[in-house]
Each structure stands twice: as structure tokens, then as C-alpha cells.
Design a protein around this motif. Sequence first.
Motif, PDB file in Angstrom:
ATOM      1  N   HIS A  34       0.368   5.082   0.662  1.00 54.85           N
ATOM      2  CA  HIS A  34      -0.448   5.377   1.832  1.00 54.85           C
ATOM      3  C   HIS A  34      -1.404   6.549   1.660  1.00 54.85           C
ATOM      4  CE1 HIS A  34       2.201   2.478   3.572  1.00 54.85           C
ATOM      5  NE2 HIS A  34       3.261   3.261   3.434  1.00 54.85           N
ATOM      6  N   SER A  35      -1.610   6.963   0.417  1.00 45.09           N
ATOM      7  CA  SER A  35      -2.585   8.027   0.156  1.00 45.09           C
ATOM      8  C   SER A  35      -3.049   7.947  -1.297  1.00 45.09           C
ATOM      9  CB  SER A  35      -1.968   9.408   0.410  1.00 45.09           C
ATOM     10  OG  SER A  35      -1.003   9.719  -0.577  1.00 45.09           O
ATOM     11  N   GLY A  36      -4.208   8.568  -1.542  1.00 48.16           N
ATOM     12  CA  GLY A  36      -4.713   8.604  -2.902  1.00 48.16           C
ATOM     13  C   GLY A  36      -3.803   9.382  -3.832  1.00 48.16           C
ATOM     14  N   ALA A  37      -3.204  10.459  -3.322  1.00 41.89           N
ATOM     15  CA  ALA A  37      -2.304  11.268  -4.141  1.00 41.89           C
ATOM     16  C   ALA A  37      -1.086  10.466  -4.578  1.00 41.89           C
ATOM     17  CB  ALA A  37      -1.869  12.512  -3.361  1.00 41.89           C
ATOM     18  N   GLU A  38      -0.520   9.685  -3.650  1.00 42.32           N
ATOM     19  CA  GLU A  38       0.615   8.818  -4.001  1.00 42.32           C
ATOM     20  C   GLU A  38       0.204   7.775  -5.039  1.00 42.32           C
ATOM     21  OE1 GLU A  38       3.551   7.477  -0.787  1.00 42.32           O
ATOM     22  OE2 GLU A  38       1.738   7.978   0.368  1.00 42.32           O
ATOM     23  N   ALA A  39      -1.005   7.239  -4.856  1.00 43.63           N
ATOM     24  CA  ALA A  39      -1.482   6.195  -5.766  1.00 43.63           C
ATOM     25  C   ALA A  39      -1.604   6.721  -7.193  1.00 43.63           C
ATOM     26  CB  ALA A  39      -2.831   5.664  -5.284  1.00 43.63           C
ATOM     27  N   LEU A  40      -2.051   7.960  -7.342  1.00 45.67           N
ATOM     28  CA  LEU A  40      -2.198   8.539  -8.678  1.00 45.67           C
ATOM     29  C   LEU A  40      -0.878   8.565  -9.429  1.00 45.67           C
ATOM     30  CD1 LEU A  40      -4.671  11.507  -8.085  1.00 45.67           C
ATOM     31  CD2 LEU A  40      -5.100   9.423  -9.382  1.00 45.67           C
ATOM     32  N   LYS A  41       0.219   8.745  -8.706  1.00 50.19           N
ATOM     33  CA  LYS A  41       1.545   8.768  -9.337  1.00 50.19           C
ATOM     34  C   LYS A  41       2.020   7.359  -9.702  1.00 50.19           C
ATOM     35  CE  LYS A  41       2.887  12.788  -6.551  1.00 50.19           C
ATOM     36  NZ  LYS A  41       3.824  13.285  -5.502  1.00 50.19           N
ATOM     37  N   MET A  42       1.492   6.359  -8.997  1.00 50.62           N
ATOM     38  CA  MET A  42       1.965   4.979  -9.167  1.00 50.62           C
ATOM     39  C   MET A  42       1.166   4.201 -10.197  1.00 50.62           C
ATOM     40  SD  MET A  42       4.476   3.900  -7.122  1.00 50.62           S
ATOM     41  CE  MET A  42       4.090   2.144  -7.016  1.00 50.62           C
ATOM     42  N   ILE A  43      -0.119   4.545 -10.325  1.00 57.75           N
ATOM     43  CA  ILE A  43      -1.019   3.712 -11.111  1.00 57.75           C
ATOM     44  C   ILE A  43      -0.701   3.822 -12.596  1.00 57.75           C
ATOM     45  CG2 ILE A  43      -3.422   3.470 -11.868  1.00 57.75           C
ATOM     46  CD1 ILE A  43      -4.190   4.138  -8.944  1.00 57.75           C
ATOM     47  N   SER A  44      -0.548   2.672 -13.212  1.00 58.82           N
ATOM     48  CA  SER A  44      -0.293   2.604 -14.650  1.00 58.82           C
ATOM     49  C   SER A  44      -0.877   1.303 -15.172  1.00 58.82           C
ATOM     50  CB  SER A  44       1.208   2.662 -14.937  1.00 58.82           C
ATOM     51  OG  SER A  44       1.868   1.534 -14.378  1.00 58.82           O
ATOM     52  N   GLY A  45      -0.710   1.093 -16.465  1.00 58.46           N
ATOM     53  CA  GLY A  45      -1.295  -0.083 -17.087  1.00 58.46           C
ATOM     54  C   GLY A  45      -0.630  -1.392 -16.722  1.00 58.46           C
ATOM     55  N   ASP A  46       0.517  -1.340 -16.023  1.00 55.83           N
ATOM     56  CA  ASP A  46       1.202  -2.592 -15.708  1.00 55.83           C
ATOM     57  C   ASP A  46       0.788  -3.169 -14.357  1.00 55.83           C
ATOM     58  OD1 ASP A  46       2.435  -0.737 -14.083  1.00 55.83           O
ATOM     59  OD2 ASP A  46       4.456  -1.504 -14.402  1.00 55.83           O
ATOM     60  N   VAL A  47      -0.202  -2.552 -13.690  1.00 51.64           N
ATOM     61  CA  VAL A  47      -0.718  -3.091 -12.427  1.00 51.64           C
ATOM     62  C   VAL A  47      -1.798  -4.119 -12.744  1.00 51.64           C
ATOM     63  CG1 VAL A  47      -1.945  -2.551 -10.292  1.00 51.64           C
ATOM     64  CG2 VAL A  47      -0.206  -0.980 -11.154  1.00 51.64           C
ATOM     65  N   ASP A  48      -1.707  -5.294 -12.123  1.00 51.42           N
ATOM     66  CA  ASP A  48      -2.660  -6.368 -12.408  1.00 51.42           C
ATOM     67  C   ASP A  48      -3.875  -6.350 -11.491  1.00 51.42           C
ATOM     68  OD1 ASP A  48      -1.252  -7.938 -14.555  1.00 51.42           O
ATOM     69  OD2 ASP A  48       0.302  -7.959 -13.019  1.00 51.42           O
ATOM     70  N   LEU A  49      -3.738  -5.757 -10.305  1.00 48.60           N
ATOM     71  CA  LEU A  49      -4.866  -5.678  -9.377  1.00 48.60           C
ATOM     72  C   LEU A  49      -4.556  -4.597  -8.353  1.00 48.60           C
ATOM     73  CD1 LEU A  49      -7.036  -8.469  -7.896  1.00 48.60           C
ATOM     74  CD2 LEU A  49      -5.879  -6.955  -6.268  1.00 48.60           C
ATOM     75  N   ILE A  50      -5.601  -3.875  -7.929  1.00 47.20           N
ATOM     76  CA  ILE A  50      -5.442  -2.815  -6.926  1.00 47.20           C
ATOM     77  C   ILE A  50      -6.287  -3.150  -5.711  1.00 47.20           C
ATOM     78  CG2 ILE A  50      -5.783  -0.365  -6.410  1.00 47.20           C
ATOM     79  CD1 ILE A  50      -5.482   0.158  -9.439  1.00 47.20           C
ATOM     80  N   ILE A  51      -5.651  -3.111  -4.537  1.00 48.90           N
ATOM     81  CA  ILE A  51      -6.357  -3.247  -3.260  1.00 48.90           C
ATOM     82  C   ILE A  51      -6.487  -1.842  -2.694  1.00 48.90           C
ATOM     83  CG2 ILE A  51      -6.283  -4.202  -0.925  1.00 48.90           C
ATOM     84  CD1 ILE A  51      -4.569  -6.493  -2.039  1.00 48.90           C
ATOM     85  N   LEU A  52      -7.715  -1.394  -2.490  1.00 51.04           N
ATOM     86  CA  LEU A  52      -7.958   0.019  -2.216  1.00 51.04           C
ATOM     87  C   LEU A  52      -8.796   0.217  -0.958  1.00 51.04           C
ATOM     88  CD1 LEU A  52      -7.799   2.965  -3.165  1.00 51.04           C
ATOM     89  CD2 LEU A  52      -9.682   2.499  -4.738  1.00 51.04           C
ATOM     90  N   ASP A  53      -8.209   0.925   0.018  1.00 52.13           N
ATOM     91  CA  ASP A  53      -8.940   1.278   1.231  1.00 52.13           C
ATOM     92  C   ASP A  53      -9.882   2.443   0.929  1.00 52.13           C
ATOM     93  OD1 ASP A  53      -9.661   1.314   3.959  1.00 52.13           O
ATOM     94  OD2 ASP A  53      -8.231   2.923   4.344  1.00 52.13           O
ATOM     95  N   ILE A  54     -11.025   2.485   1.572  1.00 51.59           N
ATOM     96  CA  ILE A  54     -11.987   3.558   1.320  1.00 51.59           C
ATOM     97  C   ILE A  54     -11.685   4.791   2.161  1.00 51.59           C
ATOM     98  CG2 ILE A  54     -14.398   4.267   1.614  1.00 51.59           C
ATOM     99  CD1 ILE A  54     -15.266   1.561   0.624  1.00 51.59           C
ATOM    100  N   MET A  55     -11.494   4.607   3.457  1.00 56.41           N
ATOM    101  CA  MET A  55     -11.377   5.747   4.362  1.00 56.41           C
ATOM    102  C   MET A  55      -9.924   6.213   4.477  1.00 56.41           C
ATOM    103  SD  MET A  55     -14.189   4.874   7.331  1.00 56.41           S
ATOM    104  CE  MET A  55     -13.476   3.313   7.813  1.00 56.41           C
ATOM    105  N   MET A  56      -9.570   7.170   3.612  1.00 58.59           N
ATOM    106  CA  MET A  56      -8.250   7.788   3.653  1.00 58.59           C
ATOM    107  C   MET A  56      -8.430   9.302   3.617  1.00 58.59           C
ATOM    108  SD  MET A  56      -5.962   5.466   1.030  1.00 58.59           S
ATOM    109  CE  MET A  56      -7.049   5.777  -0.382  1.00 58.59           C
ATOM    110  N   GLU A  57      -7.508  10.025   4.245  1.00 59.46           N
ATOM    111  CA  GLU A  57      -7.571  11.490   4.214  1.00 59.46           C
ATOM    112  C   GLU A  57      -7.220  11.986   2.818  1.00 59.46           C
ATOM    113  OE1 GLU A  57      -5.265  13.344   7.226  1.00 59.46           O
ATOM    114  OE2 GLU A  57      -6.268  12.303   8.888  1.00 59.46           O
ATOM    115  N   GLY A  58      -7.720  13.178   2.498  1.00 60.87           N
ATOM    116  CA  GLY A  58      -7.456  13.723   1.171  1.00 60.87           C
ATOM    117  C   GLY A  58      -8.335  13.022   0.143  1.00 60.87           C
ATOM    118  N   ILE A  59      -7.707  12.389  -0.818  1.00 58.30           N
ATOM    119  CA  ILE A  59      -8.442  11.620  -1.824  1.00 58.30           C
ATOM    120  C   ILE A  59      -8.796  10.263  -1.232  1.00 58.30           C
ATOM    121  CG2 ILE A  59      -8.373  10.623  -4.143  1.00 58.30           C
ATOM    122  CD1 ILE A  59      -6.227  12.685  -4.853  1.00 58.30           C
ATOM    123  N   ASP A  60     -10.077  10.028  -0.940  1.00 61.84           N
ATOM    124  CA  ASP A  60     -10.437   8.738  -0.350  1.00 61.84           C
ATOM    125  C   ASP A  60     -10.566   7.677  -1.445  1.00 61.84           C
ATOM    126  OD1 ASP A  60     -12.943   8.959  -1.573  1.00 61.84           O
ATOM    127  OD2 ASP A  60     -13.954   9.639   0.253  1.00 61.84           O
TER     128      ASP A  60
END
Length: 232
Positions: A34-60
Motif C-alpha cells: 500500500h505504499s511505494g516504500a513497501e513496494a521497494l522491499k517487495m520488488i525483485s526479479g521474480d515478479v512477472d507484472l506490476i500494477i502501479l497506482d500513481i497517486m500515493m503519499e510518500g513515494i508516488d
Amino acid sequence: MNNKKILVVDDDEDICLTIKQYLELHHYQVETVHSGAEALKMISGDVDLIILDIMMEGIDGMELCRMIRDRVDCPILFVSAKTLEEDKVQALSIGGDDYITKPFSLKELKARIDSHLRREERIRSNERYLLSSKNMTIDLLANEVFCKGRKLPLTKKEYEIVKLLMLNQKVVFSKERIFERVWGIDSDSQLDAVTESIKNIRKKIKAVDPETSYIQTLYGLGYKWDVSNEKR
């Protein structure tokens, strides 16, 4: 059974849950943050596709895409309530692969996901037939060799020699072995044909890439393909 992994990044927990439940019905593996900061910890090479909202607090979403685009090569699908053309252009120009405006149909979202993943599969399938070594690439389906993007005008025998050596990098092949593999033991050609063909291959490569010696000569032993000691 679908084993594709999708990461949904959206600060709206209800939207995340809705997308997750729908895609899991279609056998996708779905993780949500639910945030860009959380996503940075999750993202790795084993993700096949990312659905990304634009308007988020902090790291959009825009900033997050810039931060991760060099780390992941999977499709990034933006979802946003922003409908202006310049927002879409910006999202696509920084590395996004698609843009869908809220509210959106779950069927349409899935159709776009399916389309992007099919395209990725086609790309991966084609890559399995490409073999690269420094500035050289061989297309095993088209039977063509490229150096720095330029097609080399190789004869059939020259191509077969390059393919043999590239597929068996650092393996030493004697002239006799190359002759048997390329010309065949029943050929009327002479062993000197190997030496002449390699001379021609080197000449054609040097015309495009004069700084690299792809085919190494081991005197008294034969030839091997090796660029490990070449300047980068």
C-alpha cells in the motif's frame, strides 16, 4: 495452473483486495502493498507484472517507476484517476508499459495483463534462440550472425563453424574435429578448408569489430571461442 506473480501497489486497500481476489480466481499469484516504500522491499526479479497506482503519499507511482525500472524488466501497468493525456505520456515515457484509468473494468484489467504476459512469453521464447558473446549474436532460427548489430556475410560453412564454436565456448576443437562436424567425414574437401574458412571469418569480424579476437588459436591443438581475456 497459472504461476505468474503479480504485485499490486495501491494505497487504496479495497482496490488492492478487489484486484487480488479477482486475479486469484484466474489462478494468478498476487501480492499487494500500500505504499511505494513497501513496494521497494517487495520488488525483485521474480515478479512477472506490476500494477502501479500513481497517486500515493510518500513515494508516488511515477517516482517508484523511475527507481525500479532499471532493476526489473517486467511490464508495469499504471492505474490512475488521472485522465489527462500528459499524465499518460509521462507514465509511459518513464518506463510504464500501459495505462488504465480509474474506475476500470476488472475484465479489461485482466485482458491487458494477459496481453502483456503473452508478449513477454513471445520475447522470452525468441531469446532462447539467440546466443550472444560480447558484440556477437547468433540467431539459431534464422541461421544468421550479427556483429555490433550488423549481419556478417558468412558462407554456410563459415556459419556452421561460428555456431559450433559459440555453442561450445572455451572448448578446443582440432582442425580434424571441425572438419568432421562441418564438412563431414565423407567430404571431398581438404583439411586446409578449415584454416581458410576461419581466416575468412576473422576477416569479416575484424571489418566490424577490429578490437576483439573471438576465435583463439592454440598452436598444435586447434581453435576455441573465448572472449574472457578481451578488453571490456
